[in-house]
Design a protein around this motif. Structure first.
Motif, PDB file in Angstrom:
ATOM      1  N   ASP A 251      18.980  17.554 -33.555  1.00 23.42           N
ATOM      2  CA  ASP A 251      18.008  17.324 -34.616  1.00 23.42           C
ATOM      3  C   ASP A 251      16.613  17.758 -34.193  1.00 23.42           C
ATOM      4  OD1 ASP A 251      17.281  15.389 -32.824  1.00 23.42           O
ATOM      5  OD2 ASP A 251      17.548  13.695 -34.179  1.00 23.42           O
ATOM      6  N   ARG A 252      15.598  17.314 -34.900  1.00 25.31           N
ATOM      7  CA  ARG A 252      14.235  17.753 -34.668  1.00 25.31           C
ATOM      8  C   ARG A 252      13.682  17.309 -33.320  1.00 25.31           C
ATOM      9  NH1 ARG A 252      10.896  15.298 -39.437  1.00 25.31           N
ATOM     10  NH2 ARG A 252       9.334  16.632 -38.485  1.00 25.31           N
ATOM     11  N   GLY A 253      14.379  16.399 -32.653  1.00 25.90           N
ATOM     12  CA  GLY A 253      13.973  16.009 -31.316  1.00 25.90           C
ATOM     13  C   GLY A 253      14.015  17.151 -30.325  1.00 25.90           C
ATOM     14  N   LEU A 254      14.735  18.206 -30.663  1.00 23.12           N
ATOM     15  CA  LEU A 254      14.799  19.383 -29.784  1.00 23.12           C
ATOM     16  C   LEU A 254      13.435  20.012 -29.591  1.00 23.12           C
ATOM     17  CD1 LEU A 254      17.994  21.131 -31.227  1.00 23.12           C
ATOM     18  CD2 LEU A 254      17.833  19.804 -29.118  1.00 23.12           C
ATOM     19  N   TRP A 255      12.548  19.837 -30.561  1.00 23.04           N
ATOM     20  CA  TRP A 255      11.263  20.534 -30.513  1.00 23.04           C
ATOM     21  C   TRP A 255      10.200  19.765 -29.740  1.00 23.04           C
ATOM     22  CZ3 TRP A 255      13.308  24.725 -31.721  1.00 23.04           C
ATOM     23  CH2 TRP A 255      14.248  24.817 -32.742  1.00 23.04           C
ATOM     24  N   THR A 256      10.556  18.600 -29.211  1.00 23.69           N
ATOM     25  CA  THR A 256       9.623  17.840 -28.391  1.00 23.69           C
ATOM     26  C   THR A 256       9.982  18.000 -26.919  1.00 23.69           C
ATOM     27  OG1 THR A 256      10.955  15.815 -28.525  1.00 23.69           O
ATOM     28  CG2 THR A 256       9.287  16.156 -30.231  1.00 23.69           C
ATOM     29  N   GLY A 257       9.012  17.825 -26.040  1.00 23.46           N
ATOM     30  CA  GLY A 257       9.264  17.955 -24.615  1.00 23.46           C
ATOM     31  C   GLY A 257       8.701  19.243 -24.060  1.00 23.46           C
ATOM     32  N   ASN A 258       9.081  19.545 -22.844  1.00 16.98           N
ATOM     33  CA  ASN A 258       8.587  20.725 -22.137  1.00 16.98           C
ATOM     34  C   ASN A 258       8.994  21.998 -22.872  1.00 16.98           C
ATOM     35  OD1 ASN A 258       8.014  22.814 -20.367  1.00 16.98           O
ATOM     36  ND2 ASN A 258       8.586  21.635 -18.551  1.00 16.98           N
ATOM     37  N   PRO A 259       8.028  22.802 -23.320  1.00 12.91           N
ATOM     38  CA  PRO A 259       8.386  24.029 -24.048  1.00 12.91           C
ATOM     39  C   PRO A 259       9.167  25.015 -23.197  1.00 12.91           C
ATOM     40  CG  PRO A 259       6.036  24.000 -23.540  1.00 12.91           C
ATOM     41  CD  PRO A 259       6.557  22.635 -23.208  1.00 12.91           C
ATOM     42  N   PHE A 260       9.030  24.947 -21.888  1.00 10.71           N
ATOM     43  CA  PHE A 260       9.737  25.888 -21.020  1.00 10.71           C
ATOM     44  C   PHE A 260      11.234  25.571 -20.923  1.00 10.71           C
ATOM     45  CE2 PHE A 260       5.329  26.019 -19.495  1.00 10.71           C
ATOM     46  CZ  PHE A 260       5.086  27.373 -19.603  1.00 10.71           C
ATOM     47  N   SER A 261      11.598  24.362 -21.303  1.00  5.29           N
ATOM     48  CA  SER A 261      13.021  24.002 -21.289  1.00  5.29           C
ATOM     49  C   SER A 261      13.626  23.993 -22.688  1.00  5.29           C
ATOM     50  CB  SER A 261      13.206  22.632 -20.633  1.00  5.29           C
ATOM     51  OG  SER A 261      12.499  21.627 -21.343  1.00  5.29           O
ATOM     52  N   LEU A 262      12.874  24.535 -23.663  1.00  3.53           N
ATOM     53  CA  LEU A 262      13.345  24.532 -25.049  1.00  3.53           C
ATOM     54  C   LEU A 262      14.657  25.285 -25.198  1.00  3.53           C
ATOM     55  CD1 LEU A 262      13.052  24.025 -28.086  1.00  3.53           C
ATOM     56  CD2 LEU A 262      11.593  26.059 -28.208  1.00  3.53           C
ATOM     57  N   VAL A 263      14.748  26.463 -24.599  1.00  4.46           N
ATOM     58  CA  VAL A 263      15.968  27.255 -24.747  1.00  4.46           C
ATOM     59  C   VAL A 263      17.164  26.490 -24.208  1.00  4.46           C
ATOM     60  CG1 VAL A 263      17.162  29.364 -24.039  1.00  4.46           C
ATOM     61  CG2 VAL A 263      14.763  29.462 -24.727  1.00  4.46           C
ATOM     62  N   GLY A 264      16.995  25.797 -23.092  1.00  5.35           N
ATOM     63  CA  GLY A 264      18.084  25.009 -22.538  1.00  5.35           C
ATOM     64  C   GLY A 264      18.502  23.882 -23.465  1.00  5.35           C
ATOM     65  N   ARG A 265      17.530  23.233 -24.085  1.00  7.19           N
ATOM     66  CA  ARG A 265      17.851  22.156 -25.025  1.00  7.19           C
ATOM     67  C   ARG A 265      18.608  22.702 -26.227  1.00  7.19           C
ATOM     68  NH1 ARG A 265      12.426  20.745 -23.916  1.00  7.19           N
ATOM     69  NH2 ARG A 265      11.704  21.269 -26.023  1.00  7.19           N
ATOM     70  N   LEU A 266      18.196  23.857 -26.698  1.00  7.58           N
ATOM     71  CA  LEU A 266      18.880  24.463 -27.835  1.00  7.58           C
ATOM     72  C   LEU A 266      20.304  24.859 -27.479  1.00  7.58           C
ATOM     73  CD1 LEU A 266      15.965  26.682 -29.206  1.00  7.58           C
ATOM     74  CD2 LEU A 266      16.780  24.517 -30.142  1.00  7.58           C
ATOM     75  N   GLN A 267      20.481  25.395 -26.284  1.00  5.20           N
ATOM     76  CA  GLN A 267      21.828  25.769 -25.842  1.00  5.20           C
ATOM     77  C   GLN A 267      22.722  24.535 -25.755  1.00  5.20           C
ATOM     78  OE1 GLN A 267      23.030  28.923 -24.400  1.00  5.20           O
ATOM     79  NE2 GLN A 267      21.222  30.132 -24.873  1.00  5.20           N
ATOM     80  N   ASP A 268      22.182  23.435 -25.233  1.00  8.50           N
ATOM     81  CA  ASP A 268      22.964  22.198 -25.146  1.00  8.50           C
ATOM     82  C   ASP A 268      23.343  21.695 -26.533  1.00  8.50           C
ATOM     83  OD1 ASP A 268      22.846  22.194 -22.386  1.00  8.50           O
ATOM     84  OD2 ASP A 268      21.159  20.798 -22.269  1.00  8.50           O
ATOM     85  N   ALA A 269      22.422  21.850 -27.482  1.00  8.19           N
ATOM     86  CA  ALA A 269      22.679  21.368 -28.838  1.00  8.19           C
ATOM     87  C   ALA A 269      23.782  22.158 -29.529  1.00  8.19           C
ATOM     88  CB  ALA A 269      21.400  21.433 -29.665  1.00  8.19           C
ATOM     89  N   ALA A 270      24.055  23.351 -29.038  1.00  8.76           N
ATOM     90  CA  ALA A 270      25.072  24.192 -29.667  1.00  8.76           C
ATOM     91  C   ALA A 270      26.415  24.122 -28.952  1.00  8.76           C
ATOM     92  CB  ALA A 270      24.583  25.637 -29.706  1.00  8.76           C
ATOM     93  N   LYS A 271      26.526  23.255 -27.961  1.00  6.55           N
ATOM     94  CA  LYS A 271      27.785  23.137 -27.236  1.00  6.55           C
ATOM     95  C   LYS A 271      28.868  22.519 -28.115  1.00  6.55           C
ATOM     96  CE  LYS A 271      26.026  22.889 -22.496  1.00  6.55           C
ATOM     97  NZ  LYS A 271      25.871  22.030 -21.289  1.00  6.55           N
ATOM     98  N   GLU A 272      30.098  22.735 -27.691  1.00 11.75           N
ATOM     99  CA  GLU A 272      31.232  22.242 -28.456  1.00 11.75           C
ATOM    100  C   GLU A 272      31.196  20.724 -28.620  1.00 11.75           C
ATOM    101  OE1 GLU A 272      35.074  24.065 -27.843  1.00 11.75           O
ATOM    102  OE2 GLU A 272      35.932  22.091 -27.497  1.00 11.75           O
ATOM    103  N   SER A 273      30.767  20.016 -27.588  1.00  9.05           N
ATOM    104  CA  SER A 273      30.732  18.557 -27.683  1.00  9.05           C
ATOM    105  C   SER A 273      29.817  18.091 -28.801  1.00  9.05           C
ATOM    106  CB  SER A 273      30.281  17.961 -26.353  1.00  9.05           C
ATOM    107  OG  SER A 273      28.996  18.454 -25.986  1.00  9.05           O
ATOM    108  N   GLU A 274      28.678  18.761 -28.981  1.00  8.81           N
ATOM    109  CA  GLU A 274      27.769  18.385 -30.061  1.00  8.81           C
ATOM    110  C   GLU A 274      28.345  18.760 -31.416  1.00  8.81           C
ATOM    111  OE1 GLU A 274      24.635  17.118 -32.455  1.00  8.81           O
ATOM    112  OE2 GLU A 274      25.380  16.496 -30.501  1.00  8.81           O
ATOM    113  N   ALA A 275      29.002  19.919 -31.493  1.00  7.85           N
ATOM    114  CA  ALA A 275      29.631  20.312 -32.754  1.00  7.85           C
ATOM    115  C   ALA A 275      30.649  19.264 -33.198  1.00  7.85           C
ATOM    116  CB  ALA A 275      30.289  21.676 -32.604  1.00  7.85           C
ATOM    117  N   LEU A 276      31.422  18.741 -32.252  1.00  4.56           N
ATOM    118  CA  LEU A 276      32.398  17.706 -32.583  1.00  4.56           C
ATOM    119  C   LEU A 276      31.713  16.394 -32.939  1.00  4.56           C
ATOM    120  CD1 LEU A 276      35.054  18.416 -29.809  1.00  4.56           C
ATOM    121  CD2 LEU A 276      35.216  18.978 -32.240  1.00  4.56           C
TER     122      LEU A 276
END
Length: 361
Positions: free
Chosen positions: A141-166
């Motif tokens: 959710d929108r919580g992905l956009w908070t936190g260290n901007p340099f780790s944003l891509v990593g957070r987005l990748q985690d959000a797209a993992k199969e576990s989150e999809a399920l």
């Protein structure tokens, strides 16, 4: 046949919502969407059925819905089995708080969204006699956009993992269970429940609708049989899968696919051409399916953001999208066809392609 999807593929993988779109969501909220609780008023449609789309063309300059026509309830549920919060926003018709027999739309947001997004759709449907439950997925959710901007891509990748999809699929199922068991449950008609979603949310909806995902020789039990129809907005393909037919051909419910000729997904590490939305439509099974392709636009034109995809076109597409959704639900749940025909007459000039299912027009 089942799908042998690569890890991280279930949600359409990497980033189905443009980063700029999700980052701008907070600024895009309608004034009425920013308030929690209920707004009192009266709606014009009977509680027992979705209202047909208005006969006259709406004022394109304003996509907001008068607060007197709907109620918005923010509910914060907790799934103890998964130790996961499931916040939701429930839109109900105003003035008929105790009326039973409301059709229900379950809505799943795109990557980086929230329960407050897509208010132009939820508030409108409620004003026309359709309850709309917008589920927030805390892992994407929108919580992905908070936190260290340099780790944003990593957070987005985690959000797209199969576990989150399920987990997203489980979120919607849990939210439906909670709603039907709550004080609002008696107002919902359990035989008239549909699901919808944008981008990542469209993938979530497809899984709930019967997309086949196979792991270790077994088809995962993702189908939600209480869902009788699906609305898929900007649906990405399943990442890494070149043949969508084995995944989608066994979907058994009516589906409405909405996209635009410039509905392109392009973010770091992931690209999906507008043609991919058509491939999803073509691969989809089910007794009936319809496709609406707006001319121009963008992937984020279907969010609450204003101006994306064209300052003039944006509100027109939103108004047309919500009226098409209502007409589709009216057709599926009530059997009225005239709403879809009238919709095409009013909005045909905005379309590059309109392909109704047999019997829809």
């Amino acid at each position: 046949m089942g799908a042998a999807l690569a890890l991280g593929a279930l949600g359409g993988c990497k980033l189905e919502t443009e980063t700029s779109a999700a980052l701008g969501e907070a600024k895009a909220l309608s004034p009425h969407d920013a308030a929690s609780g209920a707004s009192a008023g009266s709606a014009s449609a009977p509680a027992s059925a979705p209202a047909s789309a208005p006969a006259s063309a709406p004022a394109f300059a304003d996509v907001s819905v008068p607060s007197r026509l709907y109620q918005a309830h923010d509910l914060d549920w907790q799934d103890l089995m998964r130790q996961r919060a499931v916040p939701v926003r429930l839109y109900l018709p105003a003035g008929r708080a105790e009326a039973p027999g409301l059709p229900l739309l379950l809505f799943s947001h795109g990557l980086g969204g929230s329960r407050r997004g897509y208010s132009y759709l939820g508030a409108y449907l409620a004003s026309q006699g359709v309850a709309s439950l917008h589920v927030q997925h805390v892992g994407s959710d929108r919580g992905l956009w908070t936190g260290n901007p340099f780790s944003l891509v990593g957070r987005l990748q985690d959000a797209a993992k199969e576990s989150e999809a399920l987990n997203r699929v489980a979120d919607v199922r849990f939210a439906l269970d909670q709603l039907l068991a709550s004080e609002f449950g008696e107002r919902i008609d359990p035989q008239r429940i549909a699901a919808a979603g944008h981008s990542y949310g469209a993938n979530t909806t497809m899984l709930l609708a019967g997309a086949r995902v196979q792991r270790q020789g077994q088809v995962l039990p993702l189908l939600e049989p209480r869902i009788k129809a699906a609305i898929l907005i900007s649906a990405p393909p399943f990442y890494g899968e070149s043949d969508l037919a084995p995944i989608l051909q066994d979907v058994r419910i009516p589906s409405l696919h909405i996209t635009a000729t410039q509905d392109v997904i392009q973010v770091p590490g992931y690209y999906s051409a507008a043609e991919d939305r058509i491939k999803v439509f073509e691969a989809m099974g089910g007794p009936s399916k319809a496709l609406a392709v707006f001319e121009g636009g963008s992937h984020s034109i279907f969010t609450d953001r204003s101006g994306t995809g064209g300052v003039s076109l944006n509100p027109k597409v939103k108004v047309a999208t919500r009226e098409l959704s209502l007409a589709f639900l009216d057709h599926v749940f009530v059997g009225r066809k005239e709403g879809l025909s009238r919709w095409n007459e009013r909005y045909g000039a905005l379309l590059q392609r309109w392909q109704p299912a047999a019997g829809m027009a």
